[in-house]
Design an enzyme around this catalytic site. Structure first.
Site, PDB file in Angstrom:
ATOM      1  N   CYS A  29      -2.442  -2.659  10.468  1.00  0.00           N
ATOM      2  CA  CYS A  29      -1.401  -4.036  10.644  1.00  0.00           C
ATOM      3  C   CYS A  29      -2.355  -5.062  11.241  1.00  0.00           C
ATOM      4  O   CYS A  29      -2.949  -4.465  12.741  1.00  0.00           O
ATOM      5  CB  CYS A  29       0.144  -2.973  11.414  1.00  0.00           C
ATOM      6  SG  CYS A  29       0.094  -4.954  12.087  1.00  0.00           S
ATOM      7  N   LYS A  72      -3.964   5.126   6.951  1.00  0.00           N
ATOM      8  CA  LYS A  72      -3.405   3.798   6.199  1.00  0.00           C
ATOM      9  C   LYS A  72      -4.729   2.515   6.665  1.00  0.00           C
ATOM     10  O   LYS A  72      -5.007   1.928   8.025  1.00  0.00           O
ATOM     11  CB  LYS A  72      -2.361   2.933   6.509  1.00  0.00           C
ATOM     12  CG  LYS A  72      -1.447   1.599   5.863  1.00  0.00           C
ATOM     13  CD  LYS A  72      -1.321   1.165   5.252  1.00  0.00           C
ATOM     14  CE  LYS A  72      -0.720  -0.230   4.810  1.00  0.00           C
ATOM     15  NZ  LYS A  72      -0.184  -1.514   5.272  1.00  0.00           N
ATOM     16  N   HIS A 100      -4.827  -0.675   1.828  1.00  0.00           N
ATOM     17  CA  HIS A 100      -4.331  -1.668   1.508  1.00  0.00           C
ATOM     18  C   HIS A 100      -5.566  -2.642   1.249  1.00  0.00           C
ATOM     19  O   HIS A 100      -6.024  -2.774   1.293  1.00  0.00           O
ATOM     20  CB  HIS A 100      -4.072  -2.818   3.198  1.00  0.00           C
ATOM     21  CG  HIS A 100      -3.057  -3.600   2.915  1.00  0.00           C
ATOM     22  ND1 HIS A 100      -1.511  -3.962   2.996  1.00  0.00           N
ATOM     23  CD2 HIS A 100      -3.048  -4.900   1.910  1.00  0.00           C
ATOM     24  CE1 HIS A 100      -1.357  -5.185   2.937  1.00  0.00           C
ATOM     25  NE2 HIS A 100      -2.481  -5.351   1.975  1.00  0.00           N
ATOM     26  N   ASN A 134      -2.241   0.100  -1.847  1.00  0.00           N
ATOM     27  CA  ASN A 134      -0.780  -0.555  -1.057  1.00  0.00           C
ATOM     28  C   ASN A 134      -1.810  -2.145  -0.868  1.00  0.00           C
ATOM     29  O   ASN A 134      -2.874  -2.786  -1.522  1.00  0.00           O
ATOM     30  CB  ASN A 134      -1.106  -0.530   0.537  1.00  0.00           C
ATOM     31  CG  ASN A 134      -0.077  -1.419   0.945  1.00  0.00           C
ATOM     32  OD1 ASN A 134       0.048  -1.599   1.711  1.00  0.00           O
ATOM     33  ND2 ASN A 134       1.631  -1.313  -0.020  1.00  0.00           N
ATOM     34  N   GLY A 135      -0.794  -3.056  -1.436  1.00  0.00           N
ATOM     35  CA  GLY A 135      -0.898  -4.501  -1.517  1.00  0.00           C
ATOM     36  C   GLY A 135      -0.923  -4.729  -3.285  1.00  0.00           C
ATOM     37  O   GLY A 135      -1.509  -4.403  -3.883  1.00  0.00           O
ATOM     38  N   ALA A 159       6.102  -2.706  -0.378  1.00  0.00           N
ATOM     39  CA  ALA A 159       6.705  -2.974   0.269  1.00  0.00           C
ATOM     40  C   ALA A 159       8.208  -4.799  -0.128  1.00  0.00           C
ATOM     41  O   ALA A 159       8.617  -4.012  -0.773  1.00  0.00           O
ATOM     42  CB  ALA A 159       6.605  -3.878   1.432  1.00  0.00           C
ATOM     43  N   GLU A 160       6.929  -5.576   0.176  1.00  0.00           N
ATOM     44  CA  GLU A 160       7.345  -6.797  -1.065  1.00  0.00           C
ATOM     45  C   GLU A 160       8.617  -6.895  -1.330  1.00  0.00           C
ATOM     46  O   GLU A 160       9.964  -7.599  -1.435  1.00  0.00           O
ATOM     47  CB  GLU A 160       7.155  -8.351  -0.286  1.00  0.00           C
ATOM     48  CG  GLU A 160       6.674  -8.294   0.747  1.00  0.00           C
ATOM     49  CD  GLU A 160       5.331  -9.623   1.017  1.00  0.00           C
ATOM     50  OE1 GLU A 160       4.685  -9.947   0.029  1.00  0.00           O
ATOM     51  OE2 GLU A 160       5.124  -9.905   2.754  1.00  0.00           O
TER      52      GLU A 160
END
Length: 182
Positions: A29, A72, A100, A134-135, A159-160
């Site tokens: 994050c 992560k 990510h 991820n990403g 996610a998004e």
């Protein structure tokens, strides 16, 4: 879990370990609320601390409770640094690594970097650590394409795209007008 302290991470994990399927450390994050106190992506700058946290969790929480410990991360500024960090992380005894595919300074509007995912994946496979990309994954088709490229043992975190349309996990997702009517 957000943490910058191995002892506190173990204490917190022991409180919830009976109620969860595993413990994941978020070392990716980039938001101020995480990095200002050494958590999140700030842990990428302190790999000794990150490895200490993970090793402590594996030994003191994961193994005694038969629960997986995972982490992560984001990409480091260059390939060599990233690969070295991944080697260290998988050596802690973690069960899973989520990557990510952006650096700490990159934001979601920027395309993910997947140039050396295969090398990271190989390190994970050699150490029997599962791997999640991820990403920038926006559809079930893209997920399947990534599996074709990297192997069926690769998973994806979304996610998004799922927030925008939760049917994106379907081979035939609904359009927004159909989604809101059904």
């Amino acid at each position: 879990m957000g943490t910058a302290d191995a002892e506190l991470a173990v204490k917190a994990a022991n409180i919830v370990v009976k109620d969860v399927s595993g413990i994941d450390i978020n070392a990716g994050c980039p938001k101020h609320f995480s990095i200002h106190s050494g958590m999140g992506a700030a842990l990428l700058s302190t790999p000794d601390l990150l490895c200490n946290i993970l090793t402590s969790l594996v030994e003191q929480v994961g193994k005694p409770n038969n629960k997986p410990i995972s982490v992560k991360i984001r990409l480091l500024p260059n390939k060599e640094e990233t690969l070295e960090l991944v080697k260290r992380l998988v050596g802690t005894g973690i069960s899973n690594l989520t990557l990510h595919c952006r650096t700490r300074t990159m934001r979601n509007r920027e395309s993910p970097i997947r140039d050396y995912v295969s090398e990271i994946l190989e390190i994970c496979r050699e150490n029997k650590v599962s791997f999640i990309i991820n990403g920038g994954i926006t559809s079930y088709k893209e997920y399947r394409d990534l599996q074709k490229q990297f192997g069926d043992d690769v998973s994806c975190m979304v996610a998004e795209a799922a927030e925008i349309n939760p049917t994106m996990f379907s081979e035939t997702p609904l359009t927004w007008p159909k989604l809101t009517k059904e």
